[in-house]
Structures are given as C-alpha cells and as structure tokens.
Enzyme design. Structure first.
Site, short mmCIF file in Angstrom:
data_model
loop_
_atom_site.label_atom_id
_atom_site.label_comp_id
_atom_site.label_asym_id
_atom_site.label_seq_id
_atom_site.Cartn_x
_atom_site.Cartn_y
_atom_site.Cartn_z
N GLU A 28 -42.52 -29.73 -33.21
CA GLU A 28 -43.38 -29.84 -34.39
C GLU A 28 -44.46 -30.90 -34.16
O GLU A 28 -44.15 -32.07 -33.90
CB GLU A 28 -42.53 -30.19 -35.61
N GLU A 59 -36.06 -26.23 -36.86
CA GLU A 59 -35.37 -26.69 -35.67
C GLU A 59 -34.47 -25.61 -35.08
O GLU A 59 -34.32 -25.51 -33.86
CB GLU A 59 -34.57 -27.96 -35.98
N GLN A 81 -38.48 -34.17 -34.16
CA GLN A 81 -39.23 -35.30 -34.71
C GLN A 81 -38.34 -36.52 -34.86
O GLN A 81 -38.77 -37.64 -34.57
CB GLN A 81 -39.86 -34.91 -36.05
N PHE A 82 -37.11 -36.30 -35.30
CA PHE A 82 -36.11 -37.35 -35.39
C PHE A 82 -34.75 -36.73 -35.08
O PHE A 82 -34.52 -35.56 -35.37
CB PHE A 82 -36.10 -38.01 -36.77
N ALA A 83 -33.86 -37.53 -34.50
CA ALA A 83 -32.55 -37.01 -34.13
C ALA A 83 -31.83 -36.38 -35.31
O ALA A 83 -31.13 -35.37 -35.16
CB ALA A 83 -31.70 -38.15 -33.56
N ASP A 84 -32.02 -36.95 -36.49
CA ASP A 84 -31.36 -36.46 -37.70
C ASP A 84 -31.55 -34.95 -37.90
O ASP A 84 -30.63 -34.24 -38.29
CB ASP A 84 -31.91 -37.17 -38.93
N PHE A 85 -32.78 -34.47 -37.61
CA PHE A 85 -33.11 -33.09 -37.92
C PHE A 85 -32.48 -32.11 -36.94
O PHE A 85 -32.49 -30.90 -37.19
CB PHE A 85 -34.63 -32.91 -37.93
N HIS A 126 -34.10 -40.99 -41.01
CA HIS A 126 -34.85 -41.13 -39.77
C HIS A 126 -34.22 -42.18 -38.86
O HIS A 126 -34.91 -42.82 -38.08
CB HIS A 126 -36.30 -41.52 -40.05
#
Length: 261
Positions: A28, A59, A81-85, A126
């Site tokens: 993204e 994702e 974009q961030f590990a969380d996603f 995040h």
C-alpha cells in the site's frame, strides 16, 4: 558517511531489484512519490518502473497475489504498512504460504516486511510485535534484525531463499541506529551472534531489545558484572546451540523480548 537501519533496508531492496528481475515490491502506497508509510521504498518506483506496485487496501489480497506470483517463479517483497495489519492476512501467510511446499512440493519464496514494535506515540494499532505469533507456525522463517548490517544482509538472504519469510524490522531502529558502511558478508540464516562477551550472565534478545541489553550490560560493568549478550537474529529457526553454549559459560540466563501491547 553513516547509513541508517531504514536506509539499509531501502538499499537492500534496490540491490535486489537491480540484480534479479524476478523481484518486485508490492504494498500500500509503496510506489509513486510517497515511498511507503515508513519511506522504505522512497525513490524505488522511479528507478525501477513497473516493479514497485501499489495495492488496494487489502492485506489478504496482497499476500494472496504474492503467493500466486511466487508459485509462477517470481520473488515478491510484500510491505505491510505496520506489522499489526498483517493479522488480516493470517490465513494466507500461515495456511497457504507456510504450508504450500509441504502440500505441493512447490516453493513459496515470498518476503513479508513488517514494520514492528513500539515507538513514542505510536499507539495500540501501530506498535505490535508479531514475531512470537509467526514463530509458532510451521513453514515460515522469522527474521528479527537488530543491527544496520543485519537489516541489509538478512533482507538479501530472505529474498534469496525458497521459504516464506516474515521480516520483522523495528520502527524505533529506523533512525536511531547507524553504521559506517554496508556489509559484504553475513552469518548464515538461523545463526545467532554473540553481540557482547561476558562471564556472569547470558542475556538472549532480538530486534530492538538487543540494543537495550547492550546498554544494560555496559552499565553493569560498573557493578563488576560482565554480561554476555546473544542476538538471536532469527527467532525461527532459533540457534539453541549458541544459546546453550553461552549459558554453559555463564550459568545464568535472562531472556528479553518486547511485550505485545
């Protein structure tokens, strides 16, 4: 001239794109002028047109597409974009990429980059550290570079191997960690590193916690305590031989990891 942890990751991706036409970057906002949420792909879309590709905000679809490309012989690098996603893509990562070879004998050489860990003001959405979750599932290699040198060389290794790799890069290290130059050699995948030698205690850590352990070890010298710091480098596979050899020397073990928020 020094190079940051983030610049090392960008340089590794540039080298991979330059040296191997099978490599492409997928994520993204990674293309165009934006260069990704953490700027790890800044300038690469211009230098390598058609190979740094923006995706829809899905994702699950990103990883699924990358798996399909890998099956057809490509070597995609997926940026979350961030590990969380990445949790949105767990089925694709764990049940499809992780098990593909064992079901079909077809390799799945994808690399999924996860900007991980806490930074000031990053908040609960995040700042997650996902490596422990991924380390529990078969078929995945989980890398956690703690130095500028490893951020560069381990990313090159991640894309070169035929296994799916979850590459956990710590956001705090992006600008706080610098090195004089990029390495020309690296340790083998799955091999830990003695970051500091000692005799009284072994600290085993990975990612940003290696730097915290090294600072603590330096302070404890004033107390007459010599601490050995082991940098795991990869949490899966884990180099238990190096860990056990260190504990055999010191007789004490402290394991340090960043907690899940």
């Amino acid at each position: 001239m020094s190079i940051t942890y983030l610049e090392a990751i960008r340089e590794a991706q540039a080298k991979l794109l330059r040296d191997d036409e099978r490599v492409f970057i997928y994520g993204e906002d990674v293309g165009g002028m934006f260069g990704g949420a953490v700027k790890a792909t800044k300038g690469l879309a211009k230098e390598f047109p058609g190979r740094v590709l923006d995706t829809p905000i899905s994702e699950d679809a990103m990883v699924g597409t990358a798996i399909g490309a890998a099956i057809e012989g490509m070597r995609p690098i997926v940026e979350m974009q961030f590990a969380d996603f990445s949790s949105i893509a767990l089925n694709q990562i764990l049940n499809n990429a992780g098990t593909l070879y064992w079901r079909t004998k077809v390799p799945c050489p994808i690399t999924i980059r996860l900007p991980s860990g806490g930074t000031k003001g990053s908040g609960p959405f995040h700042s997650q550290s996902m490596e422990s979750l991924y380390a529990h599932y078969p078929g995945l290699v989980v890398m956690t570079p703690a130095t500028v040198e490893d951020a560069y060389s381990m990313l090159l290794d991640a894309v070169a191997i035929d296994d799916p790799v979850v590459f956990c890069e710590h956001k705090y290290l992006y600008y706080h960690l610098k090195a004089d130059k990029l390495p020309t050699e690296s340790l083998a995948i799955g091999k830990a590193r003695i970051a500091r030698a000692g005799r009284d205690l072994t600290i085993v850590a990975y990612s940003a916690m290696v730097q915290e352990a090294l600072m603590a070890a330096a302070e404890m010298v004033n107390e007459g305590c010599e601490i050995e710091v082991v940098d795991l480098r990869t949490v899966k596979p884990m180099d238990t031989d190096t860990v056990l050899a260190s504990v055999a020397r010191t007789g004490r073990l402290l394991c340090v990891g960043e907690s899940f928020p």
